[in-house]
Scaffold this motif. Sequence first.
Motif, PDB file in Angstrom:
ATOM      1  N   GLU A  73       2.737   6.210  -0.512  1.00 22.84           N
ATOM      2  CA  GLU A  73       3.884   6.343  -1.127  1.00 22.84           C
ATOM      3  C   GLU A  73       5.057   5.622  -0.982  1.00 22.84           C
ATOM      4  O   GLU A  73       6.072   5.384  -1.802  1.00 22.84           O
ATOM      5  CB  GLU A  73       4.385   7.812  -0.884  1.00 22.84           C
ATOM      6  N   ARG A  74       5.120   5.077   0.316  1.00 19.74           N
ATOM      7  CA  ARG A  74       6.313   3.916   0.522  1.00 19.74           C
ATOM      8  C   ARG A  74       6.104   2.503   1.023  1.00 19.74           C
ATOM      9  O   ARG A  74       6.797   1.947   1.677  1.00 19.74           O
ATOM     10  CB  ARG A  74       7.016   4.576   1.696  1.00 19.74           C
ATOM     11  N   ALA A  75       5.073   1.905   0.696  1.00 20.96           N
ATOM     12  CA  ALA A  75       4.418   0.569   1.085  1.00 20.96           C
ATOM     13  C   ALA A  75       3.612   0.135   0.244  1.00 20.96           C
ATOM     14  O   ALA A  75       2.578   0.542  -0.167  1.00 20.96           O
ATOM     15  CB  ALA A  75       3.964   0.761   2.516  1.00 20.96           C
ATOM     16  N   VAL A  76       3.716  -1.242  -0.161  1.00 26.26           N
ATOM     17  CA  VAL A  76       2.863  -2.142  -0.719  1.00 26.26           C
ATOM     18  C   VAL A  76       2.683  -3.313  -0.100  1.00 26.26           C
ATOM     19  O   VAL A  76       3.429  -3.814   0.550  1.00 26.26           O
ATOM     20  CB  VAL A  76       3.163  -2.412  -2.203  1.00 26.26           C
ATOM     21  N   VAL A  77       1.651  -4.270  -0.210  1.00 29.51           N
ATOM     22  CA  VAL A  77       1.412  -5.493   0.473  1.00 29.51           C
ATOM     23  C   VAL A  77       0.518  -6.308  -0.558  1.00 29.51           C
ATOM     24  O   VAL A  77      -0.106  -5.852  -1.532  1.00 29.51           O
ATOM     25  CB  VAL A  77       0.487  -5.363   1.521  1.00 29.51           C
ATOM     26  N   TYR A  78       1.056  -7.473  -0.797  1.00 28.57           N
ATOM     27  CA  TYR A  78       0.059  -8.670  -1.609  1.00 28.57           C
ATOM     28  C   TYR A  78      -0.290  -9.738  -0.756  1.00 28.57           C
ATOM     29  O   TYR A  78       0.537 -10.176   0.015  1.00 28.57           O
ATOM     30  CB  TYR A  78       1.102  -8.762  -2.766  1.00 28.57           C
ATOM     31  N   LEU A  79      -1.365 -10.320  -1.393  1.00 31.14           N
ATOM     32  CA  LEU A  79      -1.872 -11.334  -0.419  1.00 31.14           C
ATOM     33  C   LEU A  79      -1.323 -12.700  -1.232  1.00 31.14           C
ATOM     34  O   LEU A  79      -1.230 -13.011  -2.708  1.00 31.14           O
ATOM     35  CB  LEU A  79      -3.321 -11.706  -0.675  1.00 31.14           C
ATOM     36  N   ASP A  80      -0.502 -13.503  -0.643  1.00 35.66           N
ATOM     37  CA  ASP A  80       0.276 -14.537  -1.271  1.00 35.66           C
ATOM     38  C   ASP A  80      -0.636 -15.845  -0.930  1.00 35.66           C
ATOM     39  O   ASP A  80      -0.877 -16.248   0.170  1.00 35.66           O
ATOM     40  CB  ASP A  80       1.663 -14.811  -0.498  1.00 35.66           C
ATOM     41  N   ARG A  81      -0.597 -16.654  -2.001  1.00 39.09           N
ATOM     42  CA  ARG A  81      -1.152 -17.905  -1.934  1.00 39.09           C
ATOM     43  C   ARG A  81      -0.480 -19.115  -2.228  1.00 39.09           C
ATOM     44  O   ARG A  81       0.796 -19.043  -2.561  1.00 39.09           O
ATOM     45  CB  ARG A  81      -2.360 -17.919  -3.057  1.00 39.09           C
ATOM     46  N   THR A  82      -1.107 -20.079  -1.514  1.00 41.48           N
ATOM     47  CA  THR A  82      -0.397 -21.480  -1.400  1.00 41.48           C
ATOM     48  C   THR A  82       0.248 -21.960  -2.853  1.00 41.48           C
ATOM     49  O   THR A  82      -0.396 -21.821  -3.708  1.00 41.48           O
ATOM     50  CB  THR A  82      -1.008 -22.513  -0.875  1.00 41.48           C
ATOM     51  N   GLY A  83       1.628 -22.139  -2.869  1.00 41.10           N
ATOM     52  CA  GLY A  83       2.250 -22.551  -4.188  1.00 41.10           C
ATOM     53  C   GLY A  83       3.154 -23.816  -4.105  1.00 41.10           C
ATOM     54  O   GLY A  83       3.354 -24.312  -2.988  1.00 41.10           O
ATOM     55  N   SER A  84       3.684 -24.155  -5.117  1.00 40.80           N
ATOM     56  CA  SER A  84       4.761 -25.232  -4.932  1.00 40.80           C
ATOM     57  C   SER A  84       6.041 -25.003  -4.112  1.00 40.80           C
ATOM     58  O   SER A  84       6.592 -25.780  -3.786  1.00 40.80           O
ATOM     59  CB  SER A  84       5.445 -25.399  -6.519  1.00 40.80           C
ATOM     60  N   GLY A  85       6.110 -23.741  -3.719  1.00 44.68           N
ATOM     61  CA  GLY A  85       7.431 -23.265  -2.705  1.00 44.68           C
ATOM     62  C   GLY A  85       7.169 -22.190  -2.066  1.00 44.68           C
ATOM     63  O   GLY A  85       5.982 -21.453  -2.307  1.00 44.68           O
ATOM     64  N   ASN A  86       7.949 -21.588  -1.206  1.00 45.06           N
ATOM     65  CA  ASN A  86       7.580 -20.593  -0.445  1.00 45.06           C
ATOM     66  C   ASN A  86       8.936 -19.914  -0.225  1.00 45.06           C
ATOM     67  O   ASN A  86       9.513 -19.214   0.945  1.00 45.06           O
ATOM     68  CB  ASN A  86       7.194 -20.729   0.772  1.00 45.06           C
TER      69      ASN A  86
END
Length: 191
Positions: free
Chosen positions: A48-61
């Motif tokens: 109910e109070r948390a999400v996570v996402y997998l971040d991939r390499t991109g042009s910036g951070n």
Amino acid sequence: MAKQFPHLEPEHREFIQRQRLFFTASAAATGRVNVSPKGLDALRVLGERAVVYLDRTGSGNETAAHLRADRRLTLMFCAFEGPPRILRLYGQGRVIRHGSPEYTQLLAAEFNNEEPPGARQLVWLDIELVQTSCGYGVPLFEYGGERPTLTKWAEAKGPEGLETYRREKNARSIDGLPTGLFDDEDEPPSR
């Protein structure tokens, strides 16, 4: 009309899981505000109070740099198909470094131990507020599929090429803030 909730309701979770695209918004106390699109089945609802996402390499951070400086993070989902709706998650975010024990545990538990080419870090959001609004101004679009370009690019770079690219393009924000991607970066500011 906008409605606010202290946490995700079951209907919010169902809405999020149907979306193929979401946007992140972050900023430090000064400098530029960053808004980034995310897709490729990257997000998981943890409760109910948390999400996570997998971040991939991109042009910036930018998001990583902003979360080191000021943990505010907003995620926005829009219905591009079906009934109109916008859903925003407001809260405090943090980056989970690639290869850390927490990263490894979440990759196994939430992503079936499947790490796509170019996986860079996980971004966790502790939700403080959920807001829904009408979405009447969001146009209708038909989903045409995922673009293979990011995966092909990361595969072509390989591990060493990605490391070099990240050091050149992902170690600092466009405003010069450190992202925390590497051990030899500046320490984060004290909070």
